[in-house]
Write a protein that holds these residues in place. Structure first.
Motif, PDB file in Angstrom:
ATOM      1  N   ARG A 104      15.295   6.602 -10.431  1.00 48.35           N
ATOM      2  CA  ARG A 104      14.113   6.773 -10.590  1.00 48.35           C
ATOM      3  C   ARG A 104      13.220   6.429 -11.214  1.00 48.35           C
ATOM      4  O   ARG A 104      13.891   6.075 -12.106  1.00 48.35           O
ATOM      5  N   HIS A 105      11.807   6.029 -10.621  1.00 47.45           N
ATOM      6  CA  HIS A 105      10.910   4.801 -11.879  1.00 47.45           C
ATOM      7  C   HIS A 105       9.560   6.560 -11.723  1.00 47.45           C
ATOM      8  O   HIS A 105       9.390   7.218 -10.564  1.00 47.45           O
ATOM      9  N   ASP A 106       8.828   6.205 -13.160  1.00 51.43           N
ATOM     10  CA  ASP A 106       7.548   6.430 -12.913  1.00 51.43           C
ATOM     11  C   ASP A 106       6.539   5.702 -12.476  1.00 51.43           C
ATOM     12  O   ASP A 106       6.774   4.866 -11.702  1.00 51.43           O
ATOM     13  N   SER A 107       5.513   6.631 -11.390  1.00 48.94           N
ATOM     14  CA  SER A 107       4.437   6.228 -11.158  1.00 48.94           C
ATOM     15  C   SER A 107       3.532   6.396 -12.122  1.00 48.94           C
ATOM     16  O   SER A 107       2.866   7.145 -12.248  1.00 48.94           O
ATOM     17  N   GLU A 108       2.498   5.019 -11.975  1.00 46.63           N
ATOM     18  CA  GLU A 108       0.776   5.155 -12.661  1.00 46.63           C
ATOM     19  C   GLU A 108       0.070   5.977 -11.540  1.00 46.63           C
ATOM     20  O   GLU A 108       0.271   4.839 -10.386  1.00 46.63           O
ATOM     21  N   ILE A 109      -1.229   7.241 -12.347  1.00 47.74           N
ATOM     22  CA  ILE A 109      -2.078   6.761 -10.727  1.00 47.74           C
ATOM     23  C   ILE A 109      -3.180   6.189 -11.263  1.00 47.74           C
ATOM     24  O   ILE A 109      -3.693   7.044 -12.785  1.00 47.74           O
ATOM     25  N   TRP A 110      -4.274   5.118 -10.966  1.00 48.49           N
ATOM     26  CA  TRP A 110      -4.900   4.683 -10.990  1.00 48.49           C
ATOM     27  C   TRP A 110      -6.187   5.525 -10.274  1.00 48.49           C
ATOM     28  O   TRP A 110      -5.810   5.774  -8.991  1.00 48.49           O
ATOM     29  N   ARG A 154     -12.651   9.694  -4.087  1.00 50.34           N
ATOM     30  CA  ARG A 154     -11.469   8.944  -4.943  1.00 50.34           C
ATOM     31  C   ARG A 154     -10.791   8.427  -4.042  1.00 50.34           C
ATOM     32  O   ARG A 154     -10.461   9.132  -2.782  1.00 50.34           O
ATOM     33  N   VAL A 155     -11.021   7.097  -4.749  1.00 50.20           N
ATOM     34  CA  VAL A 155      -9.567   6.627  -4.088  1.00 50.20           C
ATOM     35  C   VAL A 155      -8.913   6.341  -5.375  1.00 50.20           C
ATOM     36  O   VAL A 155      -9.015   6.420  -6.191  1.00 50.20           O
ATOM     37  N   GLU A 156      -6.742   6.517  -4.940  1.00 49.86           N
ATOM     38  CA  GLU A 156      -6.247   6.681  -5.661  1.00 49.86           C
ATOM     39  C   GLU A 156      -5.369   4.535  -5.919  1.00 49.86           C
ATOM     40  O   GLU A 156      -5.575   4.270  -4.554  1.00 49.86           O
ATOM     41  N   TRP A 157      -4.523   4.511  -6.743  1.00 55.27           N
ATOM     42  CA  TRP A 157      -3.907   3.329  -6.886  1.00 55.27           C
ATOM     43  C   TRP A 157      -2.641   3.904  -7.672  1.00 55.27           C
ATOM     44  O   TRP A 157      -2.830   4.086  -8.617  1.00 55.27           O
ATOM     45  N   ILE A 158      -1.346   3.924  -7.319  1.00 57.48           N
ATOM     46  CA  ILE A 158      -0.672   4.213  -7.630  1.00 57.48           C
ATOM     47  C   ILE A 158       0.662   2.749  -7.521  1.00 57.48           C
ATOM     48  O   ILE A 158       0.727   2.205  -6.601  1.00 57.48           O
ATOM     49  N   CYS A 159       1.148   2.777  -8.875  1.00 54.24           N
ATOM     50  CA  CYS A 159       2.066   1.451  -8.899  1.00 54.24           C
ATOM     51  C   CYS A 159       3.204   2.238 -10.000  1.00 54.24           C
ATOM     52  O   CYS A 159       2.392   2.552 -10.744  1.00 54.24           O
ATOM     53  N   ARG A 160       3.732   1.232 -10.398  1.00 57.31           N
ATOM     54  CA  ARG A 160       5.313   1.771 -11.277  1.00 57.31           C
ATOM     55  C   ARG A 160       4.552   0.704 -11.856  1.00 57.31           C
ATOM     56  O   ARG A 160       3.777  -0.175 -12.287  1.00 57.31           O
ATOM     57  N   PRO A 161       5.475   1.940 -13.614  1.00 58.01           N
ATOM     58  CA  PRO A 161       4.084   0.950 -14.712  1.00 58.01           C
ATOM     59  C   PRO A 161       5.170  -0.867 -15.132  1.00 58.01           C
ATOM     60  O   PRO A 161       3.970  -1.626 -16.169  1.00 58.01           O
ATOM     61  N   ASP A 162       6.159  -1.355 -14.704  1.00 60.06           N
ATOM     62  CA  ASP A 162       6.434  -2.248 -14.400  1.00 60.06           C
ATOM     63  C   ASP A 162       5.783  -3.298 -13.956  1.00 60.06           C
ATOM     64  O   ASP A 162       6.523  -4.162 -13.935  1.00 60.06           O
ATOM     65  N   ASN A 163       5.422  -2.856 -12.789  1.00 60.45           N
ATOM     66  CA  ASN A 163       4.058  -4.027 -12.017  1.00 60.45           C
ATOM     67  C   ASN A 163       2.885  -4.174 -12.412  1.00 60.45           C
ATOM     68  O   ASN A 163       1.961  -3.508 -12.187  1.00 60.45           O
ATOM     69  N   THR A 164       2.863  -5.044 -13.379  1.00 64.95           N
ATOM     70  CA  THR A 164       2.035  -5.212 -14.601  1.00 64.95           C
ATOM     71  C   THR A 164       0.463  -5.907 -13.237  1.00 64.95           C
ATOM     72  O   THR A 164      -0.831  -5.452 -14.035  1.00 64.95           O
ATOM     73  N   ALA A 165       1.508  -7.009 -12.730  1.00 67.88           N
ATOM     74  CA  ALA A 165       0.124  -7.602 -11.759  1.00 67.88           C
ATOM     75  C   ALA A 165      -0.553  -6.472 -10.790  1.00 67.88           C
ATOM     76  O   ALA A 165      -1.691  -6.397 -10.388  1.00 67.88           O
TER      77      ALA A 165
END
Length: 199
Positions: free
Chosen positions: A179-185, A142-153
């Motif tokens: 504090r910001h949310d984090s998307e997990i891809w 498994r490879v994860e990619w974590i970013c803030r939702p407002d980091n659309t790039a």
């Protein structure tokens, strides 16, 4: 003291470079390159700092070297790795294994890029190489990619790499008192075997 001739040095340099096309290369980013890394961070800090936690702590030669040394130490333990992206021999960004755990079969990849190098697909090409190495060569699952939702790039890179949005961690990432949310891809090894997702 023995010193290699120019031809030996050139051959050695080629061993540690991966061609990304159009004059761009992926190379290891190591403590001896702290001065070049600091100059790059000074150019990129304003756009990188909101997304990469160590951008704001690499502010002088000593702290830049310490950042690179932390990753060198982690690479020696096989728990993280750091690579730079050079465009026409100028460091313009990079990608990394934020974490790398062979025991669990999981890792996290990340990236950064200064504005001068945007729009060339460099991050997608470089991260694709890292994912392929992790899942195919090293046998992780498994490879994860974590970013803030407002980091659309960043989330657009995850989409281009065929990753799936697993969910959002609410208020998980503190930055400058907010504090910001984090998307997990993620992408899994069975998914990556699909030919259109690999290199």
């Amino acid at each position: 003291m023995w010193r290699p001739d120019g031809r030996c040095t050139a051959r050695l340099a080629r061993v540690y470079k991966v061609d990304l096309g159009n004059g761009a290369q992926l190379r290891p980013l190591e403590p001896w390159q702290a001065e070049e890394f600091l100059a790059h961070m000074d150019r990129a800090r304003e756009t990188v700092d909101p997304w990469i936690p160590w951008a704001s702590v690499s502010t002088d030669l000593e702290s830049a070297r310490a950042t690179l040394q932390r990753y060198a130490d982690k690479q020696a333990k096989d728990t993280a790795r750091l690579y730079g992206i050079w465009q026409d021999d100028v460091l313009v960004g990079g990608t990394m294994f934020v974490s790398f755990d062979t025991g669990s079969g999981n890792c996290e990849v990340g990236c950064w890029l200064e504005p001068s190098a945007h729009g060339r697909g460099l991050i997608t090409k470089a991260v694709r190489l890292l994912i392929d190495w992790a899942l195919v060569t090293r046998g992780l699952y498994r490879v994860e990619w974590i970013c803030r939702p407002d980091n659309t790039a960043s989330s657009n890179v995850a989409r281009r790499l065929g990753m799936t949005l697993d969910g959002t961690l609410r208020a998980s990432y503190p930055w400058k008192g907010v504090r910001h949310d984090s998307e997990i891809w993620s992408v899994l090894a069975p998914d990556w075997s699909t030919p259109d997702k690999r290199c």
